[in-house]
Design an enzyme around this catalytic site. Structure first.
Site, mmCIF file in Angstrom:
data_model
loop_
_atom_site.group_PDB
_atom_site.id
_atom_site.type_symbol
_atom_site.label_atom_id
_atom_site.label_comp_id
_atom_site.label_asym_id
_atom_site.label_seq_id
_atom_site.Cartn_x
_atom_site.Cartn_y
_atom_site.Cartn_z
ATOM 1 N N ARG A 1 0.841 -1.211 0.000
ATOM 2 C CA ARG A 1 0.000 0.000 0.000
ATOM 3 C C ARG A 1 0.879 1.267 0.000
ATOM 4 N NH1 ARG A 1 -0.556 4.617 2.751
ATOM 5 N NH2 ARG A 1 -0.240 3.537 4.734
ATOM 6 N N ASP A 2 1.472 1.605 1.131
ATOM 7 C CA ASP A 2 2.291 2.823 1.209
ATOM 8 C C ASP A 2 3.464 2.729 0.240
ATOM 9 O OD1 ASP A 2 3.372 5.209 2.084
ATOM 10 O OD2 ASP A 2 3.500 4.655 4.181
ATOM 11 N N ASN B 1 9.712 4.198 3.220
ATOM 12 C CA ASN B 1 9.622 3.820 4.640
ATOM 13 C C ASN B 1 10.895 3.088 5.067
ATOM 14 O OD1 ASN B 1 6.740 3.886 3.576
ATOM 15 N ND2 ASN B 1 6.388 3.622 5.747
ATOM 16 N N HIS C 1 5.765 4.411 12.660
ATOM 17 C CA HIS C 1 5.778 4.331 11.191
ATOM 18 C C HIS C 1 6.760 5.400 10.699
ATOM 19 C CE1 HIS C 1 3.344 3.940 7.300
ATOM 20 N NE2 HIS C 1 3.970 5.080 7.085
ATOM 21 N N HIS D 1 9.272 7.036 7.910
ATOM 22 C CA HIS D 1 9.869 7.143 6.578
ATOM 23 C C HIS D 1 11.346 7.473 6.821
ATOM 24 C CE1 HIS D 1 6.286 6.870 3.922
ATOM 25 N NE2 HIS D 1 5.710 6.987 5.108
ATOM 26 N N CYS E 1 4.163 9.388 0.036
ATOM 27 C CA CYS E 1 2.782 9.797 -0.181
ATOM 28 C C CYS E 1 2.768 10.863 -1.276
ATOM 29 C CB CYS E 1 2.208 10.358 1.116
ATOM 30 S SG CYS E 1 0.580 11.076 0.885
#
Ligand SMILES: CC(C)(COP(=O)([O-])OP(=O)([O-])OC[C@H]1O[C@@H](n2cnc3c(N)ncnc32)[C@H](O)[C@@H]1OP(=O)([O-])[O-])[C@@H](O)C(=O)NCCC(=O)NCCSC(=O)C[C@@](C)(O)CC(=O)[O-]
Length: 334
Positions: free
Chosen positions: A35-36, A269, A227, A229, A260
């Site tokens: 996803r990300d 990430n 989370h 990055h 994003c």
């Protein structure tokens, strides 16, 4: 002399690591690569490649794989095949396949795909909320509450993200108190866990500590995830700062993919391969097979025709075919 110096440094590091690992007997990895990791890719990644990546991650032993999002295709075209991904995935028993949901429309579409967990994602800053969700933080929270209420009623688990917790590309620095307040609201909506996102990767161990002090005034570490990055290469040192506070869940992305489209300057990430190697070095058993994980990272990097962002993936090269040998090497400093 040089040897003494380095063995002394090594002992100091080992003692610190042991202190951390005593507090963190196990770590839950929450993989966000499908996803990300992929949402920011300009070239559309075909559905079968996304699915194969998810299968490879599950085969490597990853138990939480954020697999798709159900956001507006007008906003993120790359994720427009969320339903196809979820409907064609061979789900392994014991593996959690959450999906990202922006609103009720996305929730209803995801529900038809028999999902068991969703993630909602208010922003920690006004600037990013406007760019990413087209509304204020307050309005975003209201919309996400509607989604969370419905999911709770349907018996679907809800995870919350707060983004830009350590800095916003539009508003600059962010007050840790404001992040703590949003975190509290997400728990009040029924989230079982809140992931604190350093969306543009500007955080440092110092800013992570300040954030943890505020957020832990409203919850306990077992309900939080981190989370990071890795824009400034601080991902792992930020994680050490979080582990010192007892954090047990860490988000990461295969091959260090990520970013994003609405966060200027956001890069990939923290790489899952780097995280797993790091955790083995602490003596934390993740039950993830690094050889298969590295293979998954290469699979997607080769498809995207770009070098992996994972230093571990790069460094291991083809030197190790055996998972146990890598563990021994990672753990040799303990
Ligand atoms: C929230 C909206 C929808 C508001 O977007 P909007 O344009 O204000 O909404 P709208 O209701 O006016 O809808 C616009 C169009 O999209 C459609 N639409 C609307 N919703 C959906 C949906 N769910 N599924 C399918 N279609 C949808 C809707 O039907 C309409 O279509 P039209 O009538 O024009 O043909 C939009 O801003 C959006 O989708 N934003 C998501 C952006 C995004 O995915 N960003 C990346 C994820 S966040 C992130 O990466 C950070 C995180 C979580 O990883 C943490 C971290 O890294 O720190």
């Amino acid at each position: 002399m040089q040897f003494l110096k380095s063995s002394c440094i090594r002992k100091t590091f080992s003692a610190t690591y042991r202190t951390i690992s005593n507090k963190v007997p196990e770590v839950r990895i929450y993989e966000v690569g499908p996803r990300d990791g992929l949402q920011n890719e300009s070239k559309f990644v075909p559905t079968d490649i996304k699915i194969e990546l998810i299968h490879k991650l599950a085969a490597a032993g990853i138990n939480n794989i954020e697999s798709a999002s159900f956001v507006s295709p007008k906003w993120v075209k790359q994720m427009s095949d969320g339903a196809e991904v979820m409907n064609n995935l061979k789900r392994s028993p014991g593996v959690n396949y959450p999906v990202l949901i922006p609103n009720l429309k996305g929730y209803e579409a995801a529900k038809k795909c028999n999902i068991e967990e969703i993630a909602i994602f208010p922003a920690g800053s006004e600037g990013f909320s406007q760019k990413n969700l087209n509304c204020s933080v307050e309005e975003g929270l209201k919309r996400f509450k509607v989604v969370a209420d419905q999911a709770v009623q349907d018996g679907i688990r809800v995870r919350g993200y707060v983004s830009c917790v350590l800095g916003c590309p539009y508003d600059g620095s962010i007050s840790p108190k404001a992040i703590a307040k949003i975190t509290e609201e997400l728990f009040a909506m029924g989230c079982y866990e809140v992931s604190l996102g350093d969306t543009i990767g500007v955080g440092t161990a110092g800013s992570v500590r300040r954030l943890m002090q505020e957020v832990l005034a409203v919850t306990t570490p077992d309900k939080l995830a981190l989370h990071f990055h890795d824009t400034y290469g601080q991902g792992l040192s930020n994680l050490v700062a979080g582990l010192e506070f007892g954090i047990k869940t860490v988000d990461s992305s295969i091959s260090g993919l990520g970013g994003c489209p609405y966060a200027r300057g956001a890069s990939g990430n923290l790489a899952t391969e780097d995280l797993v190697y790091f955790l083995y070095g602490l003596g934390v058993n993740t039950n993830v097979d690094l050889v298969q994980l590295v293979e998954a990272g290469r699979y997607i990097s080769n498809f995207l025709a770009k070098p992996t962002e994972s230093k571990v993936n790069r460094a291991l090269g083809d030197r190790f075919k055996n998972h146990q040998d890598i563990i021994k090497m990672a753990a040799c400093t303990i």
